[in-house]
Every structure is written in C-alpha cells, then in structure tokens.
Design an enzyme around this catalytic site. Structure first.
Site, PDB file in Angstrom:
ATOM      1  N   ASP A  77       0.821  -1.204   0.000  1.00  0.00           N
ATOM      2  CA  ASP A  77       0.000   0.000   0.000  1.00  0.00           C
ATOM      3  C   ASP A  77       0.859   1.260   0.000  1.00  0.00           C
ATOM      4  OD1 ASP A  77      -2.670   1.324   0.457  1.00  0.00           O
ATOM      5  OD2 ASP A  77      -1.656   1.970   2.288  1.00  0.00           O
ATOM      6  N   GLU A  81       0.968  -0.384  -5.150  1.00  0.00           N
ATOM      7  CA  GLU A  81       0.016   0.710  -5.353  1.00  0.00           C
ATOM      8  C   GLU A  81       0.844   1.989  -5.409  1.00  0.00           C
ATOM      9  OE1 GLU A  81      -3.675   3.138  -3.364  1.00  0.00           O
ATOM     10  OE2 GLU A  81      -1.900   2.540  -2.265  1.00  0.00           O
TER      11      GLU A  81
END
EC number: 2.4.1.18
Length: 720
Positions: free
Chosen positions: A400, A453
């Site tokens: 993330d 990401e």
C-alpha cells in the site's frame, strides 16, 4: 548464605524494577559452601513453595520479596519446580541459559534475519524437554522490560527479562505457559516512566481496542494445499483476475460478519462461480479502528481476531487453495498509527518511527512513517511479509501507498521535509528496503506475486532489481483508472471530446507490468458506487457497466474489481454493513453478474487476453480514430503468434449500427465469442449477427459487423 551471593546494589535494582540482568540474582546460585541456593523473587508474597526432586519445600523469606532454598550441589533446573501465585507449578524461568544467539543478533541488527518471526515476540517452544514460551523483545532505550499477563497478575516486577546485548535485545523463557496466554510488555523508559505496550511481533490479539496479545502457535496447523503450492511455484505466467474483498462487509450472518471458516466456503464457492483466480483482502493484519479498513496496523504478524483465530485464518487460506483460488494480502509498510499502546515511541523514545517530528508524522493520515534507516525496523517489516508467505501461505502482497514511501516530500510542503544525502527528494532507505523485500520474496517463495500501489511516474517499479528497478511483479495503473472514470462519467453525447482519456494509457501500457484496478478507493468518501457514477437511466447505466467491465477485461494488464461492482451495488461501500445481496433478486443486477462471470471465464480461457501482455506484441490498434461514433477497436495477440487474434470492439455511445465496417486486412474467418448487449446479460439483444468478411477481388480488407449500443463485442479472428 545468600548475603554473600547477592550484592545489595543489585537487589535494590531488582526491587526498584531497574535490574537488566535478573538471572544473575535469581535461579540457581552456586556458592563456595556445601550447598547451592535456589533464589526466587516474588514481591508481595508471604511464602513460596518449591517442589524439589518430587518433595515439597517452603523457601525462606530473605528480604524485599526475595526467597531462597538451600539445595545440594549438582541440582539443575530440571530438578525443581516453583508454585506460582496463580497455582501454576512450573520450572523456574531464571534457571535457563540465554536462548537468543549471536547469529540472531548479527542477522537482526543488519536487517537480514529472514525468520525473525520464529525468534522474536512470544514463541511456544520446548527447551531441554521443558515446554514454555520464549519472550524476546527489541527495546534499546529501556531500563527494564517485563512480560506481564494473567499468569503473574500483570505485576511488572515478577517476570523481568534479561538484557542480552547492548543493542537492546531482552529475553526470558517462561516454562509452563502455552498457547492462548494473554500478555503485554511493561517497559521502564530512560526517564523512569512505566509504560505498557502490546507486542510488535504478536501473532494473536484480543478483540480491539484492548490490544492485549495472546501466545499463538503458527506451526501446529496441518496444511493440505500441497498441490496448490507446488503448482504455484512452477507457474511463470497465467491469467490473474482479482476479486477485492473487505472480509467484514462482504456477507453477514445473523447480524454479524462471517468468521474465517464460514467465509472460506462461501467465498471460494462464489469465486469459482464468478471465475476469479484470486481474492485480494483489504488488510486483515490486526488494527484497532474499523474505520481505517485495516490500513492503520498495530499487529503486523497477526490476522485480526474480529473473524477468528490464527488457525482459523490458516484454514481459510487452505480451503481457498484447495478450490484453486489464490490469496493476495494488502500490506502496509509505509506508516503506522500513533496509538500509544502499540509501536509509537515504543520504549519511551522514537524507535520504529523517525526521530525528527517533521519526517516522522505523515500529514495525509496523521500516522507515523517507519524509519527505514534502522536495520531492525526494516527487518521487522521484512519479517512480517515473510511470515505471511511462510506461515500463512499467502500468494501475493499488494504494498500500500508505495509513492508515500518513495518520496520524502510526499504530502509535505516546503520546509516540512529534509532532502536525502544527495539533496534529492527520494527516500533512499525505503527504496532500498523495497528492493530488498522483492529480492528476498522472489528468491525464497517462487510464484508469489508482489503488487505496488504506486501513483507517480517513478521509473522501473516492475523492473528487476538487478536491472535497477524496484522488483515488483505488477503496478496498479491508477492513471488508467482515473482517465477511465473521467471518460465514463461523461454523457455519451459528449464523449467524443474526451477520446484521449481512453487511448492515452495505451501509449505507456508496456513501460511497466500493470494491474487495471477498479478498487475500493473509488466507491467511498462520497464518490458513490460504480453504477451510480454513470449517467443515464437504469438500463443505460447497466449497459455502461457492462462495457466498462468488458473494456477492463480486454485491455492488456491483470484485472481487479472491488466486491459489489460485479452486480451493480447501488449504495456507496461502508465497512460497517454487508453488501446489498438482495439486489440479485432484480433483473439488471442479476444479469450484470452473469456478464461479469462470462467475461472472467472468457479471460481465463483465452490466452490472447493474458499471454505476454507486458509486451507491445500483444496489442495492435485496428481503429482509434472514430471519435464521432465513440468506437475503438484493437487486436489482442497471444505473444508473437500472428495467425489468430481476438478482435475487441468497444462502442461507448447509445447508437446502434446494423452495419459497421472495420478495416481489418487479411481476415480468413471471424467468430463472435461474446456480446455484452446479449439479452442474457440484460442487453437489447443486438450485435449477435455473424460478421461478414469484406473482400475486393478476393482480398480480405475488412469486417462488416452489427454494433450494439453501449457494448463490447469480442471476436475470434484467424488470418490468411
């Protein structure tokens, strides 16, 4: 006597809770007399019972909570047991030698202890035939560390740990304890304050927000996914279509989220029905706040107890593997919450976070950023990743907020960040960490995938580390997602002015290996659900959902769709309630799901849609100039094979063309494989006419097709 063996200064340190080596005062103390002495520290106790060679003895009270029993020479730690205050009869924790070794220290302090999860935290183990729990903690600024729990009535003076080294490793083996025991760390800081912390390496926790750790055994589960693991290790390329799931809000039963074991059966069955190859779980690492969706983690080594135990999560993974469904875990190494019970100022000083406030606190999330310059911190994070792959059999990690890790100025204004040693804004330490992470994962766990990401144009995210890249397998194409929504939210009448939003991503589609995400981030915070982003009446919105999802399926790149999107969830997603499954009783929602299932099945069974898709060879434009009619068309090839292809035609306007001619040279045969306007998918039933090959003097130069409104038609084409 004991007076000769214990220096008053050492005793004062023990009693005041500042003794860093309790083992030199406690356990079996050898003397020059005819007897040795067992010394026990039990503050507040009036008596201590000891079982010596099968006989009960009462130790003599010395002073300040110290008790001793004189024993014959040659008595060892296996010859006696102590009655604890809670009634437990167990061997003496202070009679055992250090178990943390020099090789452990060497590897940990250089950031390369790849099995740190077997050595740090609370480890059930057997030492010289005696069962217990080894407690190990890194707290270099602490004056004293104790383990507290139900077993010692949370009294911080009863079980102080021994400081193993000047680099801050503390250790204690406590016999008689086992799985399920509740515990925390009590730490005396440099300033003398007493703080209580949860275990950074804890593998199980009480339900939030208590933060109390429990001893858990990650080794005892009997796995049955051997075929899956063997097949995964040999697979170099294949289809990947991902169903993104938040476990707490997918389905409920009797007013509560499903447990891990309940979820295993329902989710596996659903994914097979829908032809998903993988599920991606929003973070299930332990976290205190539901509203964070799991992205503010306090337990990096523990599946959240909201849905069950560690072993039940292992069953969840095992069952999905037996049903041939892979599992990707959202993993958050970029920042952690400021909650005082967890990592923040762990031993009274900044430890896991940067020391400087401006670099430590992340302005976007009001969380702390990890200090990647500390080897022990990067080893903690690396160990977490490897734990999930090794002990939990996870098949992939989606990292993330990678952009926030790559740049020191991410989310910060001038004056709120410090440059790197070269004067640049790149965070060199975190870049090195990401390279190290991917290198180790791909070396140790063949077939495991890593996803970034990453929202910037940082070069080489999916390039091999030995070629200067970060080493990820795939990068989320957030630019494609943004441009796609920008286009689809326009009324079809005006889309001709925004054709570049469709075509732009194809100009950089092969610079990285991409995931095409339609993720949870796009259905929260007032953005509305996917279907409600789209203009028009109900039929028109669902037609556009079909063309949107088929457009995603046909383009180069792996696929990801957040739960609810497959059947047209109306309401914006909330982590506090289940999806609106009752919508499947209605025609448009049921037929949309039928379409998504058919698209996924087509994708899986047609190598044209996934083979060598990071290479320019897999894609060839047929037409991107028909701006007036909002039509684009292209071929998808299976690698370098040019004898056949899939022809994908997307029509983004509400018009119908009974005869639409595409310039397709050399076509020998053309067969319709899928039409999203089919009545079984909720469409108008147009577009099913067999295509006609256009010829001029025997030379094939084009195709005449029926083009339905707001639809995708996919053909299998063979060439002369």
């Amino acid at each position: 006597m004991v007076d000769k063996l214990i220096h008053p200064w050492d005793l004062d340190l023990l009693v005041s809770g500042r003794q860093k080596d309790p083992h030199k005062l406690l356990g079996i103390l050898a003397s020059e007399d005819s007897s040795d002495h067992i010394v026990i520290f039990r503050p507040g106790a009036h008596t201590v019972a000891i079982e010596l060679l099968g006989e009960l003895h009462h130790a003599v009270a010395y002073r300040s909570g110290l008790f001793f029993l004189s024993v014959p020479k040659g008595i060892g730690h296996g010859d006696y047991r102590v009655y604890h205050q809670n009634g437990l009869l167990a061997h003496d924790p202070y009679a055992f030698p250090p178990l943390w070794g020099e090789i452990d220290s060497f590897l940990f302090h250089r950031g390369t202890h790849y099995r740190i999860y077997e050595r740090m935290g609370a480890i059930p183990m057997e030492v010289q035939g005696i069962s217990g729990v080894l407690f190990v903690l890194w707290a270099p600024h602490a004056q004293r560390v104790s383990v507290v729990g139900d077993f010692n009535f949370w009294h911080g003076l009863v079980n102080p740990l021994r400081k193993i080294s000047d680099q801050g490793i503390w250790e204690l083996f406590v016999p008689g304890l086992g799985e399920g025991i509740r515990y925390k760390w009590e730490i005396v800081t440099q300033s003398g304050n007493v703080i209580v912390k949860t275990d950074p390496y804890g593998k199980s926790f009480d339900p939030p927000p208590q933060g109390t750790a429990r001893v858990a055994d990650s080794e005892s589960y009997s796995w049955s996914d051997h075929r899956w693991m063997e097949r995964r290790s040999k697979q170099s390329e294949g289809p990947v279509t991902i169903y993104e799931v938040h476990l707490g809000s997918w389905q409920w039963q009797e007013g509560r989220p499903l447990s891990y074991s309940e979820m295993a059966h329902r989710l596996a069955s659903y994914c097979k029905e829908m032809h998903y190859t993988h599920v991606e779980l929003l973070p299930i690492t332990e976290h205190p706040l539901n509203e964070s969706w799991g992205y503010q983690v306090t337990g990096y080594y523990a599946p959240t107890s909201r849905y069950g135990t560690l072993q039940e999560f292992q069953y969840f993974v095992d069952y999905l593997h037996k049903e041939n469904i892979g599992i990707i875990l959202d993993w958050v190494p970029g920042h952690f919450p400021v909650d005082a019970f967890a990592l923040a100022s762990f031993d009274g000083e900044p430890l896991y976070e940067y020391t400087g406030h401006s670099q430590a606190l992340h302005p976007h999330w009001n969380t702390f950023t990890f200090d990647y310059s500390r080897h022990e911190v990067t080893n903690f994070l690396l160990g977490s990743a490897l734990f999930w792959l090794d002990k939990m059999h996870i098949d992939g990690l989606r990292v993330d907020a990678v952009a926030s890790m790559l740049y020191r100025d991410y989310g910060r204004e001038d004056g709120e960040w410090t440059p790197n040693i070269y004067g640049g804004k790149e965070n060199l330490e975190s870049i090195e960490f990401l390279k190290h992470l991917n290198s180790v994962i791909h070396k140790e766990f063949s077939g495991v995938l890593t996803f970034a990401e990453e929202s910037t144009a940082f070069p080489g995210v999916t390039k091999d580390v030995d070629q200067g890249g970060l080493g990820f397998d795939y990068k989320w194409n957030l630019g494609w997602m943004h441009d796609t929504f920008h286009y689809f939210m326009k009324d079809p009448m005006y889309r001709k002015y925004h054709q570049k939003d469709l075509t732009f991503s194809l100009w950089y589609a092969f610079q990285e290996s991409f995931i095409l995400p339609l993720s949870h981030d796009e259905v929260v915070h007032g953005k509305g659900s996917l279907v409600n982003k789209l203009p028009g009446d109900t039929w028109t919105r669902f037609a556009q959902m079909r063309v949107l999802l088929s457009y995603q399926i046909c383009l180069p790149g792996k696929k990801l769709l957040f739960m609810g999107g497959e059947f047209g969830q109306y309401g914006e997603w909330s982590p506090d309630r289940p999806l609106d499954w009752e919508l499947l009783n209605h025609h448009y929602h049921k037929t949309l799901r039928n379409c998504v299932s058919a698209l996924n099945a087509l994708y899986i069974h047609q190598p044209y849609l996934w083979m060598q898709e990071s290479s320019q060879e897999c894609f060839h434009w047929v037409d991107f100039h028909d701006i007036e009619n909002n039509v684009i068309a292209y071929y998808r090839f299976a690698g370098s094979n040019r004898s056949s292809a899939l022809l994908c035609v997307h029509h983004f306007s509400a018009s119908t063309f009974p005869s639409y001619v595409l310039r397709c040279e050399g076509v020998k045969h053309c067969e319709l494989l899928l039409n999203t306007d089919d009545e079984s998918f909720g469409g108008s039933g147009k577009g099913n006419r067999a295509p006609v090959v256009c010829q001029d003097q025997g030379v094939a130069w084009g195709l005449d097709i029926e083009l339905p409104p707001l639809a995708t038609v996919i053909y299998l084409v063979t060439f002369f």
